[in-house]
Design a protein around this motif. Structure first.
Motif, short mmCIF file in Angstrom:
data_model
loop_
_atom_site.label_atom_id
_atom_site.label_comp_id
_atom_site.label_asym_id
_atom_site.label_seq_id
_atom_site.Cartn_x
_atom_site.Cartn_y
_atom_site.Cartn_z
N ASN A 247 0.72 -1.23 0.16
CA ASN A 247 -0.06 -0.02 0.24
C ASN A 247 0.75 0.81 0.03
O ASN A 247 0.95 1.82 -1.01
CB ASN A 247 -0.50 0.00 1.44
N VAL A 248 1.79 1.29 0.92
CA VAL A 248 2.95 2.75 0.89
C VAL A 248 3.43 2.42 -0.60
O VAL A 248 3.79 3.58 -1.21
CB VAL A 248 3.67 2.17 1.88
N LYS B 57 8.11 7.98 4.03
CA LYS B 57 9.30 8.19 3.99
C LYS B 57 10.03 7.02 4.82
O LYS B 57 9.94 5.86 4.88
CB LYS B 57 8.63 8.81 5.96
N PRO B 58 11.38 7.36 5.26
CA PRO B 58 12.36 6.45 5.56
C PRO B 58 11.44 5.53 6.55
O PRO B 58 12.09 4.29 6.65
CB PRO B 58 13.60 7.55 5.85
N GLY C 122 9.92 -0.36 8.06
CA GLY C 122 9.45 -1.02 9.20
C GLY C 122 8.66 -1.86 7.30
O GLY C 122 9.00 -3.16 8.59
N GLY C 123 8.64 -1.51 6.89
CA GLY C 123 8.25 -2.52 6.10
C GLY C 123 9.04 -3.55 5.48
O GLY C 123 8.72 -4.68 5.60
N SER C 124 10.11 -2.82 5.48
CA SER C 124 11.46 -4.05 5.22
C SER C 124 11.55 -4.73 6.58
O SER C 124 11.74 -6.41 6.01
CB SER C 124 12.65 -3.04 4.64
N ILE C 125 11.27 -4.88 7.50
CA ILE C 125 11.42 -5.62 8.66
C ILE C 125 10.52 -6.38 9.30
O ILE C 125 10.00 -7.19 9.09
CB ILE C 125 11.20 -4.33 10.86
N GLY C 126 8.77 -6.25 8.55
CA GLY C 126 7.66 -6.85 8.05
C GLY C 126 8.15 -7.92 7.28
O GLY C 126 7.58 -8.74 7.63
N VAL C 127 8.14 -7.28 5.94
CA VAL C 127 8.88 -8.62 5.32
C VAL C 127 9.50 -9.48 4.94
O VAL C 127 9.52 -10.90 4.91
CB VAL C 127 9.36 -7.80 3.88
N PHE C 128 10.54 -9.12 6.03
CA PHE C 128 11.94 -9.67 6.22
C PHE C 128 11.13 -11.15 7.97
O PHE C 128 11.60 -11.72 7.64
CB PHE C 128 13.25 -9.12 7.25
#
Length: 307
Positions: A105-106, A118-119, A124-130
C-alpha cells in the motif's frame, strides 16, 4: 467496555478467523465459484441494508471505473490468490504473509497517488517482509523453491499486490467523495461477476456443496467476514480515524496463527516467534505516526495483545 473496543475486537476476531474459514470452502466446489457465491450474496445483502437505512444505492457515473477496478483487484484477483494459497499453506501463514499488504500500500501510494515514502515507513516495511520470510524459511528450506510453501508464499504476495491495487482504486474513489458503502457493495458484485466469468472460462462447474461445513463457512465468510467486519471497521474508522483503525491489521495475523495452532496443528519454533514479532513490529512502524499514542480506553483495551 466502550463501543469502540467492541468494534475493534469484532473486526480483529472476525478477520483473524476468516482465513481458517476458507479451508472449509476448498473441496467439491471450485474456489472461483465459491468466491462468486460469497460476494454475490454479500453485495446483495449490503445493498439491502443500505436500502433499509434509506441511503443512496447508485454511485455517480464517474465512480464506476474505480468500482470496476475495485471489483477486479480487491474482490476477484486477490481472493483467487488467497484461496489458492490457503490450499497450499496453513491459514495462519497465509494471514501473516497477507500482512505484507501494508508495505505494498505504501509503495503503490507513492506510485499511483504521489504520496512520499518516509524512511521510517520503508524501514518498517522491510522489517515486516523479513519477518514473513523468516516464518517461511524452515519449510522452504525443507521443500525447496519448487515446494508448496514457496509457491504459496509467491501466490499470496501476488494477491497482496492485487489487493493493494484495489485499495488505490478505493482511495481515488474516496478522494472523489464517492460514498464508500454503496461503492463497496457494487465492487463486491463486480468482483463476483468477474470471478464467475473466470470460472466459466476455466470450464468450472457451478456446483454447490450442501454439507454443513461448506454452507456454514460460506455464511460465516459472507455475513461476518464480508459484512459485519467491514461495517465494524468502517464505523471505527469514522470514529477514531484511519491511522488508529489501521491497527486492526496488526492483530489479525496473530489471531489467525493462534487459530491455526489450535485447529491445524501449526508448530511454533523460535524462528517462527521471531518472524511473527518482526512482521507485527514492522507493520507497527509503518502505521504509527511519530509520537502518536493510542487514546484512553482503546489503549488500555489493546495493550495486552496489541495493536
Amino acid at each position: 467496555m466502550s463501543s469502540n473496543t467492541v468494534l475493534y475486537a469484532a473486526a480483529v476476531l472476525i478477520w483473524g478467523s476468516t482465513w481458517f474459514g476458507i479451508k472449509f470452502q476448498l473441496g467439491i466446489v471450485d474456489p472461483a465459484v465459491s468466491i462468486a457465491y460469497r460476494f454475490t450474496l454479500a453485495g446483495v445483502l449490503l445493498l439491502v441494508w443500505l436500502a433499509v437505512r434509506r441511503q443512496p444505492l447508485i454511485p455517480a457515473r464517474a465512480a464506476w471505473s474505480n468500482i470496476a477496478l475495485t471489483g477486479l483487484f480487491s474482490f476477484c484477483l486477490s481472493y483467487l490468490c488467497s484461496y489458492a494459497a490457503t490450499g497450499l499453506l496453513t491459514s495462519g501463514l497465509v494471514a501473516v504473509a497477507g500482512s505484507a499488504l501494508s508495505v505494498m500500500n505504501v509503495l503503490n501510494s507513492r506510485i499511483f497517488l504521489g504520496q512520499p515514502v518516509k524512511p521510517r515507513v520503508l524501514l518498517g516495511g522491510s522489517i515486516g517482509v523479513f519477518g514473513v520470510l523468516l516464518l517461511f524459511l524452515p519449510s522452504i528450506s525443507l521443500e525447496g523453491l519448487g515446494g508448496a510453501s514457496a509457491l504459496g508464499l509467491a501466490i499470496i504476495m501476488l494477491g497482496n499486490y492485487f489487493a493493494s491495487a484495489g485499495n488505490m482504486a478505493v482511495a481515488k474513489a474516496r478522494k472523489a467523495e464517492v460514498p464508500l458503502l454503496p461503492a463497496t457493495a457494487w465492487g463486491m458484485l463486480a468482483g463476483a461477476g468477474l470471478t464467475a466469468l473466470t470460472a466459466t472460462m476455466r470450464g468450472a462447474e457451478f456446483t454447490f456443496d450442501p454439507s454443513p461445513a461448506y454452507v456454514l463457512s460460506l455464511l460465516y465468510l459472507t455475513l461476518f467476514g464480508s459484512l459485519a467486519a467491514f461495517l465494524s471497521y468502517f464505523t471505527l474508522l469514522g470514529r477514531i480515524g484511519a491511522d488508529r483503525a489501521g491497527y486492526v491489521a496488526v492483530m489479525v495475523p496473530i489471531v489467525a496463527l493462534i487459530i491455526s495452532t489450535l485447529f491445524e496443528g501449526y508448530q511454533w519454533t523460535m524462528l517462527s516467534v521471531l518472524g511473527l514479532g518482526l512482521a507485527v513490529g514492522g507493520n507497527l512502524l509503518v502505521m504509527t505516526p511519530p509520537g502518536w499514542r493510542l487514546p484512553g480506553r482503546l489503549a488500555a483495551a489493546v495493550k495486552p495483545g496489541q495493536p
